[in-house]
Scaffold this motif. Structure first.
Motif, PDB file in Angstrom:
ATOM      1  N   VAL A   1       0.852  -1.190   0.000  1.00  0.00           N
ATOM      2  CA  VAL A   1       0.000   0.000   0.000  1.00  0.00           C
ATOM      3  C   VAL A   1       0.886   1.237   0.000  1.00  0.00           C
ATOM      4  CG1 VAL A   1      -1.820   1.251   1.224  1.00  0.00           C
ATOM      5  CG2 VAL A   1      -1.709  -1.229   1.385  1.00  0.00           C
ATOM      6  N   LYS A   2       0.459   2.217  -0.785  1.00  0.00           N
ATOM      7  CA  LYS A   2       1.163   3.502  -0.757  1.00  0.00           C
ATOM      8  C   LYS A   2       0.183   4.551  -0.268  1.00  0.00           C
ATOM      9  CE  LYS A   2       2.914   6.944  -3.900  1.00  0.00           C
ATOM     10  NZ  LYS A   2       2.844   7.342  -5.290  1.00  0.00           N
TER      11      LYS A   2
ATOM     12  N   ARG B   1      -7.112  13.406   4.955  1.00  0.00           N
ATOM     13  CA  ARG B   1      -6.391  12.375   4.199  1.00  0.00           C
ATOM     14  C   ARG B   1      -5.263  12.928   3.328  1.00  0.00           C
ATOM     15  NH1 ARG B   1      -8.790   9.832   7.516  1.00  0.00           N
ATOM     16  NH2 ARG B   1     -10.661   8.605   7.122  1.00  0.00           N
ATOM     17  N   GLY B   2      -4.426  13.699   3.972  1.00  0.00           N
ATOM     18  CA  GLY B   2      -3.231  14.160   3.276  1.00  0.00           C
ATOM     19  C   GLY B   2      -3.416  15.396   2.418  1.00  0.00           C
ATOM     20  N   THR B   3      -4.640  15.885   2.336  1.00  0.00           N
ATOM     21  CA  THR B   3      -4.883  17.080   1.526  1.00  0.00           C
ATOM     22  C   THR B   3      -5.417  18.216   2.400  1.00  0.00           C
ATOM     23  OG1 THR B   3      -7.162  16.418   1.009  1.00  0.00           O
ATOM     24  CG2 THR B   3      -5.459  15.719  -0.538  1.00  0.00           C
ATOM     25  N   ILE B   4      -5.077  19.431   2.009  1.00  0.00           N
ATOM     26  CA  ILE B   4      -5.720  20.590   2.642  1.00  0.00           C
ATOM     27  C   ILE B   4      -7.103  20.705   2.010  1.00  0.00           C
ATOM     28  CG2 ILE B   4      -5.651  23.111   2.916  1.00  0.00           C
ATOM     29  CD1 ILE B   4      -3.323  21.844   4.314  1.00  0.00           C
TER      30      ILE B   4
ATOM     31  N   ARG C   1     -15.025  12.585  -0.961  1.00  0.00           N
ATOM     32  CA  ARG C   1     -16.273  12.445  -1.716  1.00  0.00           C
ATOM     33  C   ARG C   1     -17.244  11.407  -1.155  1.00  0.00           C
ATOM     34  NH1 ARG C   1     -12.735   9.691  -5.662  1.00  0.00           N
ATOM     35  NH2 ARG C   1     -13.353   7.500  -5.692  1.00  0.00           N
ATOM     36  N   ASN C   2     -16.709  10.325  -0.558  1.00  0.00           N
ATOM     37  CA  ASN C   2     -17.629   9.289  -0.050  1.00  0.00           C
ATOM     38  C   ASN C   2     -18.431   9.751   1.161  1.00  0.00           C
ATOM     39  OD1 ASN C   2     -17.111   7.479  -1.990  1.00  0.00           O
ATOM     40  ND2 ASN C   2     -16.072   5.964  -0.683  1.00  0.00           N
TER      41      ASN C   2
ATOM     42  N   ILE D   1     -10.816   1.482   5.028  1.00  0.00           N
ATOM     43  CA  ILE D   1     -11.537   2.575   4.373  1.00  0.00           C
ATOM     44  C   ILE D   1     -10.633   3.781   4.198  1.00  0.00           C
ATOM     45  CG2 ILE D   1     -13.395   4.269   4.671  1.00  0.00           C
ATOM     46  CD1 ILE D   1     -14.991   2.114   6.106  1.00  0.00           C
ATOM     47  N   GLU D   2      -9.885   4.062   5.271  1.00  0.00           N
ATOM     48  CA  GLU D   2      -9.008   5.210   5.205  1.00  0.00           C
ATOM     49  C   GLU D   2      -7.929   5.014   4.142  1.00  0.00           C
ATOM     50  OE1 GLU D   2      -6.961   6.310   8.840  1.00  0.00           O
ATOM     51  OE2 GLU D   2      -5.311   6.927   7.545  1.00  0.00           O
ATOM     52  N   ALA D   3      -7.309   3.832   4.149  1.00  0.00           N
ATOM     53  CA  ALA D   3      -6.256   3.576   3.176  1.00  0.00           C
ATOM     54  C   ALA D   3      -6.809   3.740   1.761  1.00  0.00           C
ATOM     55  CB  ALA D   3      -5.685   2.180   3.364  1.00  0.00           C
ATOM     56  N   LYS D   4      -8.050   3.305   1.590  1.00  0.00           N
ATOM     57  CA  LYS D   4      -8.686   3.415   0.286  1.00  0.00           C
ATOM     58  C   LYS D   4      -8.891   4.890  -0.101  1.00  0.00           C
ATOM     59  CE  LYS D   4     -12.494   0.915  -1.792  1.00  0.00           C
ATOM     60  NZ  LYS D   4     -13.649   0.179  -1.283  1.00  0.00           N
TER      61      LYS D   4
END
Ligand SMILES: Nc1ncnc2c1ncn2[C@@H]1O[C@H](COP(=O)(O)OP(=O)(O)O)[C@@H](O)[C@H]1O
Ligand SMILES: [Mg+2]
Length: 331
Positions: free
Chosen positions: A23-24, A231-234, A289-290, A276-279
């Motif tokens: 996983v990345k 999740r890694g984004t602002i 979006r989900n 779910i988070e990794a996804k």
């Protein structure tokens, strides 16, 4: 204006798992933040566990190398290609305060010895000057030299020891203090004391703070600017007042609603990335979006670019309007 903090296309990828289930995770994904001010400011970085806050702090503190991109603190390039300030120069620009003060100090070393070595090594002071600098720093956090002399970390409460670690961070007179969840291990009743301390130190030391927290209530109270991560984004960046009174991103709105309803914290003690988070980290479009009530087709395949509003607010949403009238504007 002076650049307080700036990141340019900052990325950090972690790879883990085995040969088959590799996983990345882009714990930082094209993070672009710019805060300019001639006055010291407190910038809060908020978001639930796993949003990349600590990774961003570690990149800024040179504890983690970014995969790409650059980071600047007060005109010093602190991360990315070409970042080579001397250790001394770096430590007098930015100092850390960590979540658990008991981990920040060695259990076998007295606190005064610790402070002394900060003052003599980083600040390059002689012994009597160093004592004066330590005394001054301790006074500004409400402690005295006599309170720490000959004592070991376990002789302090968590709240007291966090004060000591703030004093330690102040000794080199840094331009910025990066505090990663500094109050989450401290008694709830004492949290506001520490947060208030940041406010007064901003004035007396001209120090800016990057205050990392999942506690929106203290973030609103203390900060000039707020950046919200997911999740890694602002997902949204703006003035604290603007974000508090008129959140624009659906995720920020969700966070605010959840506070208002339950005064709930997002704390989770040990952090393990869920499936779910990794996804969500793998999403090419909007990572929120989900969970988003506004999501449409475009959100699945296109990462939203920031919509910049008239007050400087940046909203990473396909449906954000660039002409929104905010309360900032009216009042
Ligand atoms: N050293 C690491 N190796 C692999 N994954 C990591 C590492 N550190 C953090 N991560 C992952 O990066 C994501 C962001 O983590 P982190 O920066 O600690 O977020 P936060 O501080 O907001 O909780 C999480 O999914 C986490 O599991
Ligand atoms: Mg963290």
């Amino acid at each position: 204006m002076t650049i307080v903090l700036k990141t340019e296309n900052l990325n950090k990828a972690y790879r883990f798992g085995g040969f088959i289930n590799r996983v990345k995770i882009n714990a930082l994904d094209e993070v672009n933040l710019t805060v300019e001010s001639d006055e010291p400011v407190i910038i809060s970085l908020v978001g639930e566990s796993g949003s990349g806050k600590t990774t961003l702090a570690k990149v800024m503190l040179r504890l983690v190398e970014p995969s790409s991109g650059r980071a600047i603190i007060y005109d010093h390039l602190v991360a990315g290609e070409g970042a080579k300030p001397s250790k001394h120069e770096f430590l007098s620009t930015v100092q850390p305060i960590f979540q658990n003060p008991f981990e920040a100090f060695s259990a076998y070393r007295t606190i005064d010895a610790y402070l002394m070595s900060t003052a003599t090594r980083i600040k390059g002071l002689g012994r009597s000057e160093a004592e004066a600098a330590i005394e001054e720093a301790l006074t500004s956090v409400g402690l005295k030299y006599a309170d720490v002399l000959g004592k070991y970390p376990n002789q302090f409460s968590g709240g007291e020891l966090q004060r000591v670690s703030i004093a330690r961070a102040l000794i080199p007179h840094p331009k910025m203090i990066i505090a990663d969840e500094p109050v989450s291990m401290i008694d709830a009743s004492l949290r506001m004391n520490i947060v208030n301390l940041f406010l007064s130190l901003k004035e007396t030391y001209n120090t800016s703070f990057l205050y990392i927290t999942h506690d929106l209530a203290t973030a609103y109270y203390v900060s000039d600017y707020i950046a919200v991560m997911y999740r890694g984004t602002i997902v949204e960046f703006g003035t604290a007042r603007g974000i508090l009174t008129n959140p624009q991103h659906p995720y920020t709105q969700l966070l605010l609603d959840s506070i208002a309803l339950t005064d709930r914290k997002w704390e989770r003690t040990t952090y393990v990335a869920s499936d779910i988070e990794a996804k969500e980290f793998q999403f090419t479009g909007c990572r929120f979006r989900n969970r988003c009530p506004l999501a449409e087709e475009i959100c699945t395949h296109e990462r939203p670019a920031p919509v910049v509003q008239h007050d400087g607010r940046e909203v990473y949403c396909h449906f954000a309007s660039s002409s929104t009238v905010t309360l900032e504007n009216v009042g």
